[in-house]
Design an enzyme around this catalytic site. Structure first.
Site, short mmCIF file in Angstrom:
data_model
loop_
_atom_site.label_atom_id
_atom_site.label_comp_id
_atom_site.label_asym_id
_atom_site.label_seq_id
_atom_site.Cartn_x
_atom_site.Cartn_y
_atom_site.Cartn_z
N HIS D 95 0.20 -1.51 -3.10
CA HIS D 95 0.23 -2.47 -2.00
C HIS D 95 0.57 -1.71 -0.72
CE1 HIS D 95 1.09 -5.80 0.59
NE2 HIS D 95 2.39 -5.59 0.61
N HIS D 97 0.30 -1.81 3.94
CA HIS D 97 -0.02 -2.52 5.18
C HIS D 97 -0.94 -1.64 6.02
CE1 HIS D 97 3.10 -5.94 5.25
NE2 HIS D 97 3.12 -5.44 4.05
N ASP D 120 -20.65 1.84 -3.92
CA ASP D 120 -20.26 2.90 -4.86
C ASP D 120 -18.99 2.50 -5.63
OD1 ASP D 120 -22.28 4.75 -4.36
OD2 ASP D 120 -21.18 5.77 -2.77
N HIS D 171 -1.51 -11.19 5.14
CA HIS D 171 -0.54 -10.23 4.63
C HIS D 171 -1.17 -8.83 4.58
CE1 HIS D 171 2.88 -9.48 1.50
NE2 HIS D 171 2.63 -8.42 2.21
N TYR D 229 -23.18 10.05 -12.12
CA TYR D 229 -22.35 10.64 -11.07
C TYR D 229 -21.15 11.31 -11.71
CZ TYR D 229 -19.52 11.09 -6.85
OH TYR D 229 -18.76 11.59 -5.82
#
Lengths: 231, 231, 231, 231
Positions: D95, D97, D120, D171, D229
């Site tokens: 998480h 910001h 991708d 958020h 890939y």
């Protein structure tokens, strides 16, 4: 050991992409050609730049066959091969997902020539080739990516020697030059030109294309017969 | 050895452009004048900053003749020479292709004075001189670039001592000061002011010019007769 | 030696402005107060961050008289003095010309509270005090700058303890906290909040203010009586 | 000592957030799960990245009880716990910001899939879950944050294995993967995709979504059964 020098040049050009801030993770690849042998050196697929070693570089021929190397070459190898085969004057190719270049590609717009920074390097808008048809995508995709680029240049009458860069619509930039280092140089110049063009049009949405006399003057003083820029 | 100190000052000011993030590759040049001898030191053309050495700096007179140095001077040398000849009070000149400064130049717009950061350095909008006529471009281009700048200042009644910077339309910024270091300082300030003005007008397209009382107050407290800023 | 510790705290907070990318050259200053003695430590005027030493920090009282130090204090000293005198709970003050904060100040707009990053630090829009009247500007300018800030807070009914930052219209941000380090922290948070608010409104010009329940929740979990953020 | 390896992986992933420029101060957290024991390692609340040590990492179970560690776990711990409990295939959660990701979240808009950089990694627009109701906010907030995310995925019929990221309205982003390192990787990719989408729509407000054939092609060549890939 035959390809030691070519691998080294390819390796250093790949690292330079990272140093210049043009890639994150594995979002890019550079190749360097050996015209005499009809082969080129290219980054292995999905290997992080800080883990890459010169000996990891893969040697491939123009039919996409690995000639030397233990790793799988870049997933974009067929695009490089097609461009080397089609355009005999180029010595290196770079592909990135650099931010501003990609953003113009995603906008599906040519980057207009708005100033002398652009004209110091090319006399045309940076072309944005359209996204491929569904048929070409589901076919030999990376090979067709190369064809999409050369088709775009042929249709527009562009000279790859004078326009060393292209945006592939919704994807990102490919650039080239007489060496791998020069291809990377063009990737950096393109990114800066893309950023300036974005800002210019934000400041003044009606900002006009650069006048023809300035385009010719700036290009010629660096690249013309009577060039007087540099040593 | 006569020019050792001048070359050193010029060399360091050129490197500072790079340190401050105002240039990539060879996209800029700085010069430093010796008023007593009527010569100036300038970056050689097309030499990368990380390869540049103090002894590579070229000494040129105001008629653009090389006085000392083995390398070819900057392709913009004639512009510098004209400015030194026209404006006796300046000691150094810087030219860059810094991103935000170039973007305003490509937009062909003056940078409006919108805040005290700007007024701490000059009391006017940063002027954007128009692109030259085709005749001037095809003529003595770099010399005429200098004339375009001094013409702009004369027509607008601007004082080069109070307005130490200009944008050349579709090209980029030239800045100056009483030394090469001060010219570079003004290039950095201009770039920051250009960035703030861009953002301000994006946030509020109708953001007004700074009021006259604040312009005078901030300029005078740093540059006026009763200045009280600094030591 | 009496102020050794205070000077050190002030010195380090000033350097931190530079480390955090909030200033170029001398575009900012931080002070730290000693409430017992009624004095504060502040950066000397116009001294570059990389030349600054702890012993260069100047000690001033709330009447703007230098108590200790050989250098002239920041030109913004009177603004700091007024704020310390008016708001007894603050321990440090920071002033910068950081890019996004200044751009909102130049736009003469409050920074709307648009997300939890903002609400983690304050429950209000960041206020933008209007530019001063001509009379106040031509008077005791830096003192009046402080008054302009406290007047803005009084008129809007804002609590300096809950709103530790302000934009001064056409100038830039002032921030504060219980220490000089905390004041600098608020300058960095403000710059990031200013940048996010700019981008948010570019992406969606109609992006609404954060709902009240989220404002209270995020502020209270960090700053309320039952705060449970941190150790 | 039982959790030494898990703590180390969690610690390194948290530092990586900082190295990648995705956080300032303490604005983010990463966790790493141990499926066998039904526990996970998570950053302690409010501890600065440069002060963080591997032994500071806290071990928590899926009922949010601290199993090992002297510090209080991240204030977002309940969100992580709910996601681990709901989605058995994930090994790590991040998480942040980060600027561009938060800006789209504050704009309350999904990030449209505009190019192959996006495809991708995932075949869908990056979903933006709406802000919670006041009731959920005033209740068990961090737990409900997790539910808001899983509700969003259920209502839209999204597969967390194919869409390893979400924006929480007003958020910021949560991302996940089969390890903590992969979760951080997805945070970086998201930030870059968010930035490119912002720029693309600024350049061309009508820039269309990527065509389906290109979405499938790019996703499949990296993640499909016949992926080619990487090594």
């Amino acid at each position: 050991m035959a390809y030691k020098e070519l691998k080294r040049a390819c390796y250093e050009a790949n690292l330079e992409l990272n140093t210049l801030g043009l890639v994150i993770y594995t979002f890019g690849n550079v190749s360097a050609v050996d015209r005499d042998r009809g082969t080129f050196a290219i980054k292995p697929s999905g290997v992080a730049y800080d883990a890459l070693r010169p000996e990891d570089i893969v040697i491939v021929d123009f039919d996409n066959q690995v000639v030397e190397g233990k790793l799988r070459p870049s997933s974009d190898t067929k695009t490089h091969a097609w461009l080397y085969r089609s355009w005999e004057g180029i010595g290196g190719i770079a592909h990135t997902h650099a931010t501003y270049s990609v953003s113009w590609a995603q906008a599906q717009m040519d980057i207009p020539i708005l100033g002398t920074t652009h004209a110091d390097h090319l006399t045309e808008d940076v072309p944005c080739a359209p996204p491929m048809s569904d048929e070409l995508i589901s076919g030999n995709y990376e090979h067709n990516t190369g064809r999409q680029i050369t088709d775009c240049f042929r249709e527009r009458g562009l000279d790859y020697g004078e326009v060393p860069m292209v945006l592939l619509g919704n994807h990102g930039p490919f650039t080239w030059g007489d060496s791998a280092a020069k291809a990377v140089y063009h990737s950096k110049v393109l990114e800066e030109v893309a950023r300036m063009a974005f800002l210019t049009r934000q400041i003044n949405p009606g900002a006009p294309r650069l006048k023809e006399a300035l385009i010719r003057k700036h290009y010629e003083r660096k690249h013309g017969k009577s060039a007087y820029y540099g040593q």
